[in-house]
Design a protein around this motif. Structure first.
Motif, PDB file in Angstrom:
ATOM      1  N   ARG A   5      40.651  44.293  36.402  1.00 36.11           N
ATOM      2  CA  ARG A   5      41.048  43.045  37.055  1.00 36.11           C
ATOM      3  C   ARG A   5      41.305  41.948  36.007  1.00 36.11           C
ATOM      4  O   ARG A   5      42.288  41.196  36.093  1.00 36.11           O
ATOM      5  N   LEU A   6      40.428  41.865  34.985  1.00 38.28           N
ATOM      6  CA  LEU A   6      40.568  40.859  33.934  1.00 38.28           C
ATOM      7  C   LEU A   6      41.844  41.082  33.122  1.00 38.28           C
ATOM      8  O   LEU A   6      42.603  40.142  32.862  1.00 38.28           O
ATOM      9  N   VAL A   7      42.098  42.329  32.720  1.00 34.97           N
ATOM     10  CA  VAL A   7      43.276  42.633  31.906  1.00 34.97           C
ATOM     11  C   VAL A   7      44.551  42.334  32.692  1.00 34.97           C
ATOM     12  O   VAL A   7      45.509  41.752  32.154  1.00 34.97           O
ATOM     13  N   LEU A   8      44.563  42.703  33.967  1.00 31.21           N
ATOM     14  CA  LEU A   8      45.753  42.441  34.792  1.00 31.21           C
ATOM     15  C   LEU A   8      46.005  40.943  34.915  1.00 31.21           C
ATOM     16  O   LEU A   8      47.160  40.479  34.840  1.00 31.21           O
ATOM     17  N   GLU A   9      44.939  40.154  35.063  1.00 27.05           N
ATOM     18  CA  GLU A   9      45.097  38.706  35.172  1.00 27.05           C
ATOM     19  C   GLU A   9      45.652  38.121  33.872  1.00 27.05           C
ATOM     20  O   GLU A   9      46.522  37.244  33.892  1.00 27.05           O
ATOM     21  N   LEU A  10      45.162  38.628  32.727  1.00 29.73           N
ATOM     22  CA  LEU A  10      45.673  38.154  31.440  1.00 29.73           C
ATOM     23  C   LEU A  10      47.160  38.476  31.291  1.00 29.73           C
ATOM     24  O   LEU A  10      47.955  37.630  30.857  1.00 29.73           O
ATOM     25  N   GLN A  11      47.551  39.682  31.663  1.00 29.03           N
ATOM     26  CA  GLN A  11      48.963  40.070  31.556  1.00 29.03           C
ATOM     27  C   GLN A  11      49.826  39.264  32.534  1.00 29.03           C
ATOM     28  O   GLN A  11      50.965  38.876  32.206  1.00 29.03           O
ATOM     29  N   THR A  12      49.290  38.994  33.703  1.00 33.85           N
ATOM     30  CA  THR A  12      50.048  38.214  34.697  1.00 33.85           C
ATOM     31  C   THR A  12      50.293  36.791  34.208  1.00 33.85           C
ATOM     32  O   THR A  12      51.388  36.231  34.372  1.00 33.85           O
TER      33      THR A  12
END
Length: 931
Positions: free
Chosen positions: A63-70
């Protein structure tokens, strides 16, 4: 949007956007913070390092990595973020999840399996798991060669001490990572495998090997990985100091990055700097200036781990460097091309915004669990089991008690105990110091307690468990040891935590002197298990049963239980040169080796010694200075001597000499010296002498171990190390004839001059008063019983014989004893002698001062003493005072362990006279070449 035909997309013309790709930064917290959001949106940060403090579980990480990429995508980044983590396994994992992320052995543990195929499969499985949560860059493999096994912090993070073996496993790891879709980053160039530490956080660890030496060993794995397609390379922040190389921080040096890595080794990938927040670097140079230096040196990616203020300083420093022309725009674009090319191999917006996530991890879980168990079971190594104590069911009845003794150490990040503790500590305090203190207490109560439960469940019998600390063997331990029928001691890096070695030796001594109720002597079964570095007792044959697990995660310790109870047959083998059969290579020429004849050879040996002294480098003093032929002749009834010569039978000239001694008290066969006429080297004279010496020592009844270097006589304490080039040559020579030089112990002789001006360090007298210890000065054989009983706690070669020499020479030798006031028990002792003593004949350094000198020898401190350093300083302080009273102006310490005593003795005014590496090995493992 990346690079096509070598041309950058016009979107990269904006310099701020381009410069953002040249940084990798971290942050605190398990969710997106305003600071990391600002770095991505405002400063166009291109790479992010995630650590254990960011990652709570696989699901939350995804969830954290996806938010950073988003965030990056929405703010207009042309390419996704590179998301990097350390996931080395063993004790170094950033991401832990009991359900979805499997635990695998450390690098050295995998090398112990003997299978590069298994290593490849483990690396691929590790990469598949972290790729599933969105990570695309793994900071590995570790390519350091552990050229000095003692006191090196990398330990089991490396594959071992053999360059080719490290290379083979490193490349297997790299290919496994890449097959799972990750890009790789070799570390820590040019090598962290043989660092010298000065002590202060402000002091940078130093590499003292020359480029030629590094090229023959440490650089081999890096060179091979580059040839096989390594994506990135992390350059360390260590210093380099040798002929032709004087560098304060490797990652800031053009000589290291551009010349050595780029040009000499031909690396074209991304170069990553060490974290510029390291205290020594930021203090010496400053982060802004350090960033400019790193990029000018050739780094493409500058690492800053966590401080937002420091990260902003680095960005400003790079901008200023470009604005004032120190760094050209073309230089920025050069690094940008490398970074974008690397990213194109591991990510795209489609991939970054739709990671496989938990669904894939669920599918991988069964096969990866099986792989983890197979890897751990294949790695656990039974190094020795002399008395056939394993499996324990052979020696323990169901009603007998088993005792587990474990050190208090911090749990590994990958352990469940560590995770639970981390959560509790985080809930109670944000201060790192609280976590550190809690972790130290928790480990003995958590990870090893669970091992105790497993041992009890498996045997359905009583298992007691106690922890031990630097306080040594306490009464509670003695009670438990007396009650138990068998004992298991765990150690974790005892070479760096010396109290563990002392405790283990003390317990071993208690077990070896055990008596039954009928008064019959019967040794109590003792199993020593190293749960980290295998070097703890690998070359110590006094530990009869020795097992290595390479880490102390739950999976490793479960495998250990199965080995101990015979549910599993051990198949692991010590990695690197430590496990290679010790064979003598046949000499190219076989010289006639004759027994020493004092009447015939004494004068010729004096001539040979003189030629070696004259041939020593002008800037150094030979170890043989002031030695004569008599210096090697002990004539001691308790030591069997056999010396050998190669000579010209026509002229009587000696071409080579080798002295050997067999100390019956410890079962140690010693090569005390081996030297050859400088004009006749490389003719196999040394090989012939060495071959004869080993064959003779092997025939001694009761031989237990071999040793290179002797404290009695005190001339060569080991392989001389004062000249780095000569040290390298000698280490290689002795390795070629069968010695495992990777397990050398640093020792030295030390000297204090101008005693008339000498005064003790401030505070030492006060420390001694608070230590509650009394001292006395004795001489003569009437004190032999108490003194010799005390020194039996020390199994080192020559100690007993040296003390006996001193006791029999009361006019010239004394012994200082440190005693406990309440019961008079001797806690420590040291020998004093003057130039008229018998002992002085065997310490040429005393004569070589050309002044009135006194010697201090063989400090022996009881293993039960907690304040080792204070007591040692106290004994030497009183020794110096006594030597001064005799009119001496120089004091010689003829033999000092270099592992932990150097700093405390330097503070007392001593400097190193000669330095050596003492090497020991088990005589039972020595395989001779055929005659």
């Amino acid at each position: 949007m990346a690079v096509e035909n070598g041309e950058l997309d016009p979107v990269w013309d904006e310099m701020d956007r381009a410069m953002g790709q040249l940084f990798m930064m971290g942050f605190d917290g398990t969710t997106v913070t305003p600071q990391i959001r600002s770095l991505i949106e405002k400063h166009r940060l291109g790479s992010i390092l995630l650590t254990a403090k960011n990652l709570k579980s696989a699901e939350e990480t995804a969830r954290l990595v996806l938010e950073l990429q988003t965030i990056a995508h929405k703010s207009g980044h042309p390419v996704p973020l590179a998301i990097a983590i350390d996931q080395e396994n063993g004790g170094v994992n950033s991401l832990f999840d009991e359900i979805y992320i499997r635990q695998f052995p450390s690098a050295m543990g995998l090398a112990a399996t003997g299978s590069t195929d298994l290593a490849h499969d483990v690396a691929k499985a590790t990469a598949q798991e972290i790729a599933a949560v969105g990570v695309n860059w793994i900071l590995g493999p570790v390519l350091d060669v552990l050229t000095n096994a003692r006191n090196q912090p990398l330990g089991v993070r490396t594959f071992g001490d053999d360059p080719q073996e490290v290379s083979n496993y490193g490349v297997s790891f790299m290919k496994g990572y890449q097959e799972a879709g990750l890009v790789t980053c070799g570390k820590h160039f040019p090598s962290y495998g043989n660092l010298e530490f000065l002590g202060s956080p402000m002091d940078v660890p130093i590499i003292t090997e020359t480029l030629e030496q590094l090229s023959l060993s440490a650089l081999v794995p890096f060179r091979n990985a580059i040839g096989q397609g390594l994506d990135a390379m992390m350059v360390g922040g260590c210093a380099m100091s040798s002929a032709g190389m004087n560098v304060m921080h490797a990652c800031l040096s053009e000589q290291v990055v551009d010349d050595l890595l780029r040009q000499d080794l031909g690396f074209q990938g991304v170069v990553v700097s060490e974290c510029l927040e390291m205290e020594a670097l930021s203090h010496n140079i400053g982060v802004g200036g350090g960033t400019v230096m790193a990029v000018k040196a050739g780094c493409d990616n500058v690492l800053l781990c966590r401080s937002f203020t420091v990260q902003q300083e680095a960005i400003s420093g790079l901008k200023l460097g470009v604005e004032n022309g120190m760094i050209s725009r073309d230089r920025i674009r050069q690094s940008l091309r490398r970074v974008l090319k690397m990213k194109s191999r591991c990510t795209s917006w489609e991939k970054a915004l739709s990671p496989a996530g938990i669904n894939l991890l669920s599918k991988l879980q069964p096969s990866h669990t099986t792989l983890s168990t197979r890897a751990y079971n294949s790695s656990i190594t039974v190094v020795r089991d002399k008395n056939h104590l394993l499996p324990l069911s052979n020696i323990l009845e169901p009603d007998e008690e088993l005792l587990l003794l474990s050190p208090l150490v911090k749990p590994l990040p990958a352990s469940a105990a560590s995770r639970a503790l981390s959560d509790n500590a985080a809930a109670s305090s944000h201060e790192p110091a609280v976590w550190e203190r809690s972790a130290s207490v928790m480990s003995g109560e958590g990870v090893f307690r669970e091992l105790g439960r497993s041992l009890a469940r498996q045997r359905s019998g009583r298992v007691s468990h106690a922890s031990y600390t630097a306080n040594g063997v306490r009464p509670v331990h003695e009670t438990l040891i007396n009650r138990a029928s068998a004992i298991i001691i765990l150690t974790a890096d005892s070479n760096r935590n010396l109290y563990q070695s002392g405790f283990t030796k003390h317990v071993s001594m208690i077990c070896s002197t055990n008596f039954t109720g009928n008064g019959e002597k019967r040794e109590k079964p003792l199993v020593v298990v190293s749960v980290s570095s295998p070097y703890d007792f690998a070359m110590d044959p006094s530990i009869g049963t020795y097992v290595c697990t390479y880490d102390f995660t739950e999976t490793a310790l479960n495998g250990l239980v199965n080995i101990l109870y015979g549910e599993l047959s051990p198949t692991g083998a010590l990695p690197g040169t430590i496990s290679q059969s010790q064979k003598l290579h046949q000499s190219r020429q076989h010289w006639l080796v004759e027994n020493w004849n004092e009447e015939r050879d004494a004068n010729a040996l004096d001539v040979l010694i003189k030629s070696i002294i004259e041939g020593a480098p002008s800037q150094s003093r030979s170890e043989l200075s002031s030695a004569t032929s008599n210096s090697f002749l002990l004539h001691n009834p308790e030591v069997e001597e056999a010396h050998f010569v190669v000579r010209n039978t026509s002229t009587q000239a000696l071409y080579g000499f080798c002295s050997t001694y067999f100390f019956r008290s410890t079962g140690t066969g010693v090569i005390g010296s081996l030297f050859v006429d400088p004009t006749r080297r490389k003719l196999s004279i040394g090989h012939s002498l060495h071959d004869r010496a080993i064959r003779t020592l092997l025939q001694r009844g009761g031989i237990k171990r071999f040793q290179l270097g002797s404290r009695l006589p005190s001339i060569y304490l080991g392989i001389p190390t004062g000249n780095s080039v000569e040290r390298k040559r000698l280490r290689q020579w002795y390795a070629n004839v069968g010695w495992n030089t990777a397990l050398s112990r640093p020792v030295c002789s030390m000297i204090a001059r101008n005693l008339t001006q000498w005064s003790p360090p401030d505070g030492l007298a006060k420390s001694l008063q608070s230590a509650d210890v009394g001292f006395d000065l004795v001489s003569g054989w009437e004190y032999a019983d108490s003194v010799l009983d005390h020194i039996r706690t020390n199994s080192r070669q020559g100690v007993v014989e040296l003390y006996k020499l001193a006791l029999m020479d009361p006019s010239s030798c004394h012994i200082i004893r440190a005693k406990r006031p309440d019961d008079g028990a001797i806690l420590g002792s040291v020998v004093l002698y003057n130039g008229e003593s018998t002992l002085a004949e065997f310490v040429p350094a005393l004569k070589d001062t050309n002044e009135i000198a006194g010697g201090i020898s063989s400090p022996v401190i009881s293993p039960s003493v907690g304040e080792y350093s204070t007591l040692l300083q106290g004994l030497i302080l009183l020794g110096i005072k006594q030597i001064k009273l005799q009119g001496a102006n120089v004091c010689i310490l003829d033999y000092i362990d270099g592992d932990g005593n150097f700093d405390s003795l330097s503070a007392m005014g001593f400097g190193v006279l000669h330095s050596f590496e003492e090497v020991t090995c088990d005589a039972a493992t020595w395989a001779m070449a055929p005659p």
